[in-house]
Motif scaffolding. Sequence first.
Motif, mmCIF file in Angstrom:
data_model
loop_
_atom_site.group_PDB
_atom_site.id
_atom_site.type_symbol
_atom_site.label_atom_id
_atom_site.label_comp_id
_atom_site.label_asym_id
_atom_site.label_seq_id
_atom_site.Cartn_x
_atom_site.Cartn_y
_atom_site.Cartn_z
ATOM 1 N N ARG A 131 0.852 -1.199 0.000
ATOM 2 C CA ARG A 131 0.000 0.000 0.000
ATOM 3 C C ARG A 131 0.880 1.238 0.000
ATOM 4 O O ARG A 131 2.009 1.200 0.455
ATOM 5 C CB ARG A 131 -0.906 -0.009 1.241
ATOM 6 C CG ARG A 131 -1.879 -1.163 1.296
ATOM 7 C CD ARG A 131 -3.027 -0.972 0.353
ATOM 8 N NE ARG A 131 -3.602 -2.263 -0.036
ATOM 9 C CZ ARG A 131 -4.600 -2.396 -0.892
ATOM 10 N NH1 ARG A 131 -5.125 -1.339 -1.468
ATOM 11 N NH2 ARG A 131 -5.064 -3.573 -1.201
ATOM 12 N N CYS A 132 0.314 2.323 -0.487
ATOM 13 C CA CYS A 132 1.017 3.601 -0.557
ATOM 14 C C CYS A 132 1.603 3.979 0.806
ATOM 15 O O CYS A 132 0.977 3.781 1.848
ATOM 16 C CB CYS A 132 0.052 4.677 -1.034
ATOM 17 S SG CYS A 132 0.777 6.304 -1.144
ATOM 18 N N ALA A 133 2.808 4.533 0.794
ATOM 19 C CA ALA A 133 3.517 4.856 2.032
ATOM 20 C C ALA A 133 3.008 6.144 2.675
ATOM 21 O O ALA A 133 3.354 6.445 3.812
ATOM 22 C CB ALA A 133 5.012 4.976 1.754
ATOM 23 N N VAL A 134 2.203 6.927 1.950
ATOM 24 C CA VAL A 134 1.707 8.192 2.497
ATOM 25 C C VAL A 134 0.662 7.908 3.571
ATOM 26 O O VAL A 134 -0.256 7.118 3.359
ATOM 27 C CB VAL A 134 1.111 9.081 1.374
ATOM 28 C CG1 VAL A 134 0.444 10.312 1.965
ATOM 29 C CG2 VAL A 134 2.201 9.488 0.397
ATOM 30 N N GLU A 135 0.854 8.560 4.715
ATOM 31 C CA GLU A 135 -0.044 8.357 5.853
ATOM 32 C C GLU A 135 -1.492 8.643 5.448
ATOM 33 O O GLU A 135 -1.771 9.666 4.824
ATOM 34 C CB GLU A 135 0.375 9.299 6.993
ATOM 35 C CG GLU A 135 -0.231 8.961 8.340
ATOM 36 C CD GLU A 135 0.481 7.797 9.016
ATOM 37 O OE1 GLU A 135 1.711 7.861 9.138
ATOM 38 O OE2 GLU A 135 -0.206 6.836 9.402
ATOM 39 N N GLY A 136 -2.381 7.740 5.770
ATOM 40 C CA GLY A 136 -3.799 7.945 5.487
ATOM 41 C C GLY A 136 -4.208 7.540 4.081
ATOM 42 O O GLY A 136 -5.379 7.573 3.737
ATOM 43 N N CYS A 137 -3.243 7.159 3.261
ATOM 44 C CA CYS A 137 -3.545 6.741 1.881
ATOM 45 C C CYS A 137 -3.455 5.219 1.827
ATOM 46 O O CYS A 137 -2.500 4.637 2.301
ATOM 47 C CB CYS A 137 -2.549 7.355 0.908
ATOM 48 S SG CYS A 137 -2.851 6.846 -0.797
ATOM 49 N N ASP A 138 -4.468 4.585 1.259
ATOM 50 C CA ASP A 138 -4.500 3.118 1.262
ATOM 51 C C ASP A 138 -4.511 2.549 -0.152
ATOM 52 O O ASP A 138 -4.850 1.412 -0.364
ATOM 53 C CB ASP A 138 -5.728 2.651 2.045
ATOM 54 C CG ASP A 138 -5.581 1.194 2.489
ATOM 55 O OD1 ASP A 138 -4.439 0.790 2.800
ATOM 56 O OD2 ASP A 138 -6.582 0.479 2.516
ATOM 57 N N ARG A 139 -4.109 3.410 -1.145
ATOM 58 C CA ARG A 139 -4.128 2.921 -2.525
ATOM 59 C C ARG A 139 -2.941 1.998 -2.773
ATOM 60 O O ARG A 139 -1.909 2.107 -2.113
ATOM 61 C CB ARG A 139 -4.085 4.111 -3.491
ATOM 62 C CG ARG A 139 -5.429 4.810 -3.647
ATOM 63 C CD ARG A 139 -5.357 5.872 -4.718
ATOM 64 N NE ARG A 139 -4.646 7.036 -4.252
ATOM 65 C CZ ARG A 139 -5.239 8.148 -3.797
ATOM 66 N NH1 ARG A 139 -6.542 8.235 -3.769
ATOM 67 N NH2 ARG A 139 -4.527 9.157 -3.369
ATOM 68 N N PRO A 140 -3.084 1.070 -3.750
ATOM 69 C CA PRO A 140 -1.962 0.165 -4.048
ATOM 70 C C PRO A 140 -0.772 0.914 -4.634
ATOM 71 O O PRO A 140 -0.926 1.967 -5.251
ATOM 72 C CB PRO A 140 -2.555 -0.826 -5.058
ATOM 73 C CG PRO A 140 -3.805 -0.208 -5.564
ATOM 74 C CD PRO A 140 -4.281 0.771 -4.535
ATOM 75 N N LEU A 142 4.858 4.250 -3.543
ATOM 76 C CA LEU A 142 3.769 5.227 -3.593
ATOM 77 C C LEU A 142 2.704 4.802 -4.608
ATOM 78 O O LEU A 142 3.002 4.129 -5.591
ATOM 79 C CB LEU A 142 4.319 6.603 -4.002
ATOM 80 C CG LEU A 142 5.338 7.228 -3.038
ATOM 81 C CD1 LEU A 142 5.998 8.440 -3.680
ATOM 82 C CD2 LEU A 142 4.684 7.611 -1.720
ATOM 83 N N CYS A 143 1.458 5.234 -4.337
ATOM 84 C CA CYS A 143 0.369 4.999 -5.287
ATOM 85 C C CYS A 143 0.550 5.933 -6.479
ATOM 86 O O CYS A 143 1.392 6.844 -6.451
ATOM 87 C CB CYS A 143 -0.972 5.245 -4.609
ATOM 88 S SG CYS A 143 -1.238 6.981 -4.208
ATOM 89 N N ALA A 144 -0.258 5.746 -7.504
ATOM 90 C CA ALA A 144 -0.096 6.540 -8.733
ATOM 91 C C ALA A 144 -0.153 8.049 -8.471
ATOM 92 O O ALA A 144 0.786 8.774 -8.845
ATOM 93 C CB ALA A 144 -1.122 6.109 -9.775
ATOM 94 N N PRO A 145 -1.225 8.582 -7.832
ATOM 95 C CA PRO A 145 -1.272 10.046 -7.620
ATOM 96 C C PRO A 145 -0.097 10.565 -6.792
ATOM 97 O O PRO A 145 0.486 11.605 -7.123
ATOM 98 C CB PRO A 145 -2.594 10.262 -6.873
ATOM 99 C CG PRO A 145 -3.398 9.039 -7.121
ATOM 100 C CD PRO A 145 -2.438 7.923 -7.360
ATOM 101 N N HIS A 146 0.255 9.837 -5.727
ATOM 102 C CA HIS A 146 1.341 10.299 -4.865
ATOM 103 C C HIS A 146 2.696 10.154 -5.546
ATOM 104 O O HIS A 146 3.601 10.968 -5.339
ATOM 105 C CB HIS A 146 1.314 9.549 -3.524
ATOM 106 C CG HIS A 146 0.271 10.077 -2.593
ATOM 107 N ND1 HIS A 146 -0.673 9.276 -1.976
ATOM 108 C CD2 HIS A 146 0.003 11.346 -2.201
ATOM 109 C CE1 HIS A 146 -1.468 10.045 -1.245
ATOM 110 N NE2 HIS A 146 -1.078 11.293 -1.362
ATOM 111 N N TYR A 147 2.835 9.104 -6.352
ATOM 112 C CA TYR A 147 4.089 8.928 -7.089
ATOM 113 C C TYR A 147 4.305 10.102 -8.043
ATOM 114 O O TYR A 147 5.386 10.682 -8.098
ATOM 115 C CB TYR A 147 4.072 7.611 -7.872
ATOM 116 C CG TYR A 147 5.237 7.468 -8.821
ATOM 117 C CD1 TYR A 147 6.510 7.198 -8.343
ATOM 118 C CD2 TYR A 147 5.067 7.635 -10.191
ATOM 119 C CE1 TYR A 147 7.593 7.086 -9.206
ATOM 120 C CE2 TYR A 147 6.134 7.524 -11.062
ATOM 121 C CZ TYR A 147 7.393 7.247 -10.568
ATOM 122 O OH TYR A 147 8.461 7.154 -11.426
HETATM 123 ZN ZN LIG Z 1 -1.034 7.471 -2.017
#
Ligand SMILES: [Zn+2]
Length: 160
Positions: free
Chosen positions: A128-137, A143-148
């Motif tokens: 799962r995405c490493a950003v706190e509170g984000c649970d996207r793959p 990181l998830c796609a948006p955060h990446y």
């Molecule tokens: Zn994310």
Amino acid sequence: MSEGWRDESPLLTLGGRVRRLREGLRLTQEEFARRCGISVSFASLLERGERSPSYDTLLTIGRALEVPVSELFREGPAPETSEPSHARLIEFARRAHLSRQQLDRWIAVGHAMFGIEPAREGGDLAARCAVEGCDRPVLARGLCAPHYHRDRRARLQQDG
Ligand SMILES: [Zn+2]
């Protein structure tokens, strides 16, 4: 010895699974019962396949054993006990009271450290995405796609 596994009653299979997972966490029956908020005698009967837990109790047991409820019904040996040295990792996560998200981050670090590709199949195991509170793959770099893409834009700006 594994023959007859499928002939066991579902309660016996569940009980054996609970016991192996509990032992994998090095929990005594007393500690396990306390975690679940059930009596020691109920825990004992449960592990012997002599009690049928309610759905709520199953959820509590899953939390106490730090596995999804589905794991309680999975056939075959518990992966935790197949490699004894791995029990140290479980013990660490348990003592540190790591949340699901912290655990995912830690696993992501492990992937990067040892150059292991994260598992793609088995949604439950996917990182799962490493950003706190984000649970996207995870897409890349933990990181998830948006955060990446946000992170990539930020890095490009820094470089430029
Ligand atoms: Zn994310």
